[in-house]
Design a protein around this motif. Sequence first.
Motif, PDB file in Angstrom:
ATOM      1  N   LYS A  80       0.835  -1.210   0.000  1.00 30.38           N
ATOM      2  CA  LYS A  80       0.000   0.000   0.000  1.00 30.38           C
ATOM      3  C   LYS A  80       0.872   1.263   0.000  1.00 30.38           C
ATOM      4  O   LYS A  80       0.591   2.221  -0.716  1.00 30.38           O
ATOM      5  CB  LYS A  80      -0.926   0.023   1.220  1.00 30.38           C
ATOM      6  CG  LYS A  80      -2.128  -0.916   1.109  1.00 30.38           C
ATOM      7  CD  LYS A  80      -2.787  -1.065   2.482  1.00 30.38           C
ATOM      8  CE  LYS A  80      -3.874  -2.115   2.508  1.00 30.38           C
ATOM      9  NZ  LYS A  80      -5.185  -1.604   2.065  1.00 30.38           N
ATOM     10  N   ASP A  84       1.271   4.722  -2.752  1.00 30.03           N
ATOM     11  CA  ASP A  84       0.783   6.015  -2.278  1.00 30.03           C
ATOM     12  C   ASP A  84       1.841   7.091  -2.514  1.00 30.03           C
ATOM     13  O   ASP A  84       2.695   7.348  -1.673  1.00 30.03           O
ATOM     14  CB  ASP A  84       0.436   5.901  -0.781  1.00 30.03           C
ATOM     15  CG  ASP A  84      -0.330   7.113  -0.271  1.00 30.03           C
ATOM     16  OD1 ASP A  84      -0.131   8.216  -0.818  1.00 30.03           O
ATOM     17  OD2 ASP A  84      -1.115   6.944   0.676  1.00 30.03           O
ATOM     18  N   PHE A  87       2.063  10.023   0.036  1.00 25.95           N
ATOM     19  CA  PHE A  87       2.738   9.653   1.282  1.00 25.95           C
ATOM     20  C   PHE A  87       4.251   9.535   1.079  1.00 25.95           C
ATOM     21  O   PHE A  87       5.039  10.079   1.862  1.00 25.95           O
ATOM     22  CB  PHE A  87       2.165   8.326   1.820  1.00 25.95           C
ATOM     23  CG  PHE A  87       2.888   7.839   3.043  1.00 25.95           C
ATOM     24  CD1 PHE A  87       2.625   8.395   4.283  1.00 25.95           C
ATOM     25  CD2 PHE A  87       3.859   6.845   2.951  1.00 25.95           C
ATOM     26  CE1 PHE A  87       3.298   7.961   5.422  1.00 25.95           C
ATOM     27  CE2 PHE A  87       4.541   6.404   4.071  1.00 25.95           C
ATOM     28  CZ  PHE A  87       4.261   6.968   5.312  1.00 25.95           C
ATOM     29  N   GLU A  90       5.902  12.963   0.723  1.00 26.66           N
ATOM     30  CA  GLU A  90       5.958  13.704   1.993  1.00 26.66           C
ATOM     31  C   GLU A  90       6.950  13.082   2.959  1.00 26.66           C
ATOM     32  O   GLU A  90       7.737  13.767   3.596  1.00 26.66           O
ATOM     33  CB  GLU A  90       4.563  13.730   2.641  1.00 26.66           C
ATOM     34  CG  GLU A  90       3.690  14.841   2.084  1.00 26.66           C
ATOM     35  CD  GLU A  90       2.288  14.806   2.689  1.00 26.66           C
ATOM     36  OE1 GLU A  90       1.392  15.394   2.051  1.00 26.66           O
ATOM     37  OE2 GLU A  90       2.100  14.187   3.776  1.00 26.66           O
ATOM     38  N   GLU A 313       8.091   7.233   9.704  1.00 29.09           N
ATOM     39  CA  GLU A 313       6.842   7.960   9.427  1.00 29.09           C
ATOM     40  C   GLU A 313       5.615   7.068   9.656  1.00 29.09           C
ATOM     41  O   GLU A 313       4.564   7.551  10.071  1.00 29.09           O
ATOM     42  CB  GLU A 313       6.847   8.514   7.995  1.00 29.09           C
ATOM     43  CG  GLU A 313       7.810   9.678   7.794  1.00 29.09           C
ATOM     44  CD  GLU A 313       7.394  10.939   8.587  1.00 29.09           C
ATOM     45  OE1 GLU A 313       6.191  11.260   8.605  1.00 29.09           O
ATOM     46  OE2 GLU A 313       8.285  11.573   9.199  1.00 29.09           O
ATOM     47  N   GLY A 318      -1.769   7.765  13.776  1.00 25.43           N
ATOM     48  CA  GLY A 318      -2.786   7.856  12.714  1.00 25.43           C
ATOM     49  C   GLY A 318      -2.347   7.410  11.329  1.00 25.43           C
ATOM     50  O   GLY A 318      -3.177   7.322  10.430  1.00 25.43           O
ATOM     51  N   VAL A 319      -1.064   7.135  11.141  1.00 21.33           N
ATOM     52  CA  VAL A 319      -0.603   6.817   9.782  1.00 21.33           C
ATOM     53  C   VAL A 319      -1.021   5.403   9.351  1.00 21.33           C
ATOM     54  O   VAL A 319      -1.456   5.189   8.216  1.00 21.33           O
ATOM     55  CB  VAL A 319       0.926   7.016   9.651  1.00 21.33           C
ATOM     56  CG1 VAL A 319       1.417   6.532   8.301  1.00 21.33           C
ATOM     57  CG2 VAL A 319       1.267   8.491   9.824  1.00 21.33           C
ATOM     58  N   GLU A 321      -3.607   3.916  10.230  1.00 18.92           N
ATOM     59  CA  GLU A 321      -5.046   3.999   9.966  1.00 18.92           C
ATOM     60  C   GLU A 321      -5.320   4.486   8.538  1.00 18.92           C
ATOM     61  O   GLU A 321      -6.317   4.116   7.925  1.00 18.92           O
ATOM     62  CB  GLU A 321      -5.733   4.951  10.963  1.00 18.92           C
ATOM     63  CG  GLU A 321      -5.956   4.355  12.344  1.00 18.92           C
ATOM     64  CD  GLU A 321      -4.728   4.396  13.250  1.00 18.92           C
ATOM     65  OE1 GLU A 321      -3.639   4.811  12.788  1.00 18.92           O
ATOM     66  OE2 GLU A 321      -4.860   4.009  14.427  1.00 18.92           O
ATOM     67  N   ARG A 322      -4.417   5.309   8.032  1.00 15.66           N
ATOM     68  CA  ARG A 322      -4.575   5.793   6.663  1.00 15.66           C
ATOM     69  C   ARG A 322      -4.506   4.620   5.669  1.00 15.66           C
ATOM     70  O   ARG A 322      -5.213   4.595   4.657  1.00 15.66           O
ATOM     71  CB  ARG A 322      -3.436   6.785   6.389  1.00 15.66           C
ATOM     72  CG  ARG A 322      -3.243   7.161   4.939  1.00 15.66           C
ATOM     73  CD  ARG A 322      -1.954   7.969   4.814  1.00 15.66           C
ATOM     74  NE  ARG A 322      -1.697   8.379   3.448  1.00 15.66           N
ATOM     75  CZ  ARG A 322      -1.318   9.591   3.109  1.00 15.66           C
ATOM     76  NH1 ARG A 322      -1.157  10.526   4.026  1.00 15.66           N
ATOM     77  NH2 ARG A 322      -1.072   9.884   1.849  1.00 15.66           N
ATOM     78  N   PHE A 323      -3.634   3.632   5.987  1.00 19.26           N
ATOM     79  CA  PHE A 323      -3.474   2.497   5.075  1.00 19.26           C
ATOM     80  C   PHE A 323      -4.465   1.375   5.356  1.00 19.26           C
ATOM     81  O   PHE A 323      -4.734   0.556   4.480  1.00 19.26           O
ATOM     82  CB  PHE A 323      -2.034   1.989   5.124  1.00 19.26           C
ATOM     83  CG  PHE A 323      -1.064   2.993   4.573  1.00 19.26           C
ATOM     84  CD1 PHE A 323      -1.030   3.249   3.208  1.00 19.26           C
ATOM     85  CD2 PHE A 323      -0.221   3.713   5.411  1.00 19.26           C
ATOM     86  CE1 PHE A 323      -0.162   4.195   2.681  1.00 19.26           C
ATOM     87  CE2 PHE A 323       0.653   4.661   4.900  1.00 19.26           C
ATOM     88  CZ  PHE A 323       0.677   4.908   3.529  1.00 19.26           C
ATOM     89  N   PRO A 325      -7.916   1.736   6.789  1.00 19.38           N
ATOM     90  CA  PRO A 325      -9.123   2.326   7.376  1.00 19.38           C
ATOM     91  C   PRO A 325     -10.097   1.184   7.646  1.00 19.38           C
ATOM     92  O   PRO A 325     -10.079   0.194   6.927  1.00 19.38           O
ATOM     93  CB  PRO A 325      -9.639   3.252   6.265  1.00 19.38           C
ATOM     94  CG  PRO A 325      -9.055   2.725   4.999  1.00 19.38           C
ATOM     95  CD  PRO A 325      -7.775   2.040   5.344  1.00 19.38           C
ATOM     96  N   VAL A 331      -4.346  -2.776  12.306  1.00 18.70           N
ATOM     97  CA  VAL A 331      -3.528  -1.660  12.792  1.00 18.70           C
ATOM     98  C   VAL A 331      -2.909  -2.029  14.140  1.00 18.70           C
ATOM     99  O   VAL A 331      -1.705  -1.850  14.362  1.00 18.70           O
ATOM    100  CB  VAL A 331      -4.395  -0.378  12.934  1.00 18.70           C
ATOM    101  CG1 VAL A 331      -3.661   0.700  13.722  1.00 18.70           C
ATOM    102  CG2 VAL A 331      -4.786   0.141  11.552  1.00 18.70           C
TER     103      VAL A 331
END
Length: 477
Positions: A80, A84, A87, A90, A313, A318-319, A321-323, A325, A331
């Motif tokens: 994933k 991205d 991601f 950044e 990173e 919360g990161v 969770e981005r991958f 959800p 997680v």
Amino acid sequence: MAARGIPEDILMNTKLVNDLETVAKDAALIHGVLMRTNESPNSSEMVTYAPFTLFPSPVSKAVFLQALAVQTHFNLLVDKVSQDSVFLKEALASTIAVDDFTGRLFSIYQQIQKEGRSQSIVLGLNRSDYMLDQKEDRISSLKQIEINTIAASFGGLSSRTPDVHRHILRVAGRLEESQRVLDNNSAAGLARGIEKAWELYGSERAVVMFLVEEAQRNIFDHRYIENELWKRNIPTIRRRFENVCMTASLDQDKRLFVDGQEVAVVYFRNGYMPQNYTSERSWEARLLMERSLAVKCPDISTHLAGTKKVQQELARHGVLERFFPQQPQVVEQIRATFTGLYTLDMGPEGDQTVEMALSQPDQFVLKPQREGGGNNVYGSDICQVLERVKDSNERTAYILMDRIRPSPVHNYLLRRDSPLKLTSCVSELGVFGAYVRQGKDMVMNECVGHLLRTKSIEHTDGGVAAGVSVLDNPLLV
Ligand code: ADP
Ligand code: MG
């Protein structure tokens, strides 16, 4: 009675241990736990055993099973992340500004992004490494050291070490322990991943190309995987960057040809260190392969997903969770293996990391974006490095990580020309993952085996190739 490791009376029995040393080395040779020598790394005329422990080392069964169970989630996570681009951009922005090597990899990535990928098949063969952190309450917890998404080694040799330890234990009269040494066949599992990608590529004549180093001491580790492929009637070739530079080309459909042979899969067992790229032409070769229709293991984005900066990173709030959800359990399972990871980016958060590291350097490891062992910084050296770079953006080439402290156990490390000595050791558990994706469909996602490496507590860093760690097997307790 609860299962246990090798009893101290066996470890301390000098006569027995001396006898076992010869038995063990011969068993390693018989079972093919082999390496070429430093003196002639490109010849098989004279070879030696790969370094290994005399006895298997105890590993908690619960923690071992935890590491196996989380592997397919890590496969998905790496995959994933690799898809991205927001991601990745950044996460790596500060690093690529100061780290030339990561910067060069990233510019290949950007070029491919611009041109568009020519191949939708993705093959990932990775190894997630862990140590067992020992808390005061004596409960050990599984903590990830790093995940290797390129050239993860020892899937071959670790398929051969179980028989060696079983034999040693039988000769030592420890039948019960010998029966507890686990089977392990990562080589076959890794080959299955390559096979799947090769099939999807869809040309019977096309070969799997192992991209190999200049000095090939660890060739036997590769050979086990090559042999698994040949058994499946999949042809393999071995080439260096230099050979690719000289003879590679793309046809109008971007099919990759090397020495006149079509390449279905490029399996990188090289290309993870700056010194692997001996000239500009090696970089051109990497770009050519990336542009081609061949399946790359790893492709450039998966390579970048395995950097230490990305690891840091991913540990941010919360990161994950981005991958994932809607998948709090996944997680949770992944996050449970993370130890503290801290940014050194410019700004207040990075300043705080610097302060924390300077005040308690023994609690941390300072890591640059390098692979292959021997690059990390420990203890008072952390202060030296940070004092030098803390006020410039040079510091963003590094990340900081909590130092994991496994509890030591006794063992003997068998290594060519080194005397037998009872040694206080710590182990690192690796778990191999294999996955194949075609477009949006995950067609394979498996945990395919494990690796235990053990080193003396005198060494903070360094792998088997660096002459520090040796091959081992877990004895579940
Ligand atoms: P490399 O890419 O060079 O293999 P690693 O992150 O795996 O880098 O670190 C190399 C070695 O350093 C590991 O095999 C381990 O022995 C040691 N090490 C790395 N991180 C830690 C840590 N957080 N705590 C304790 N030891 C560590
Ligand atoms: Mg490592």
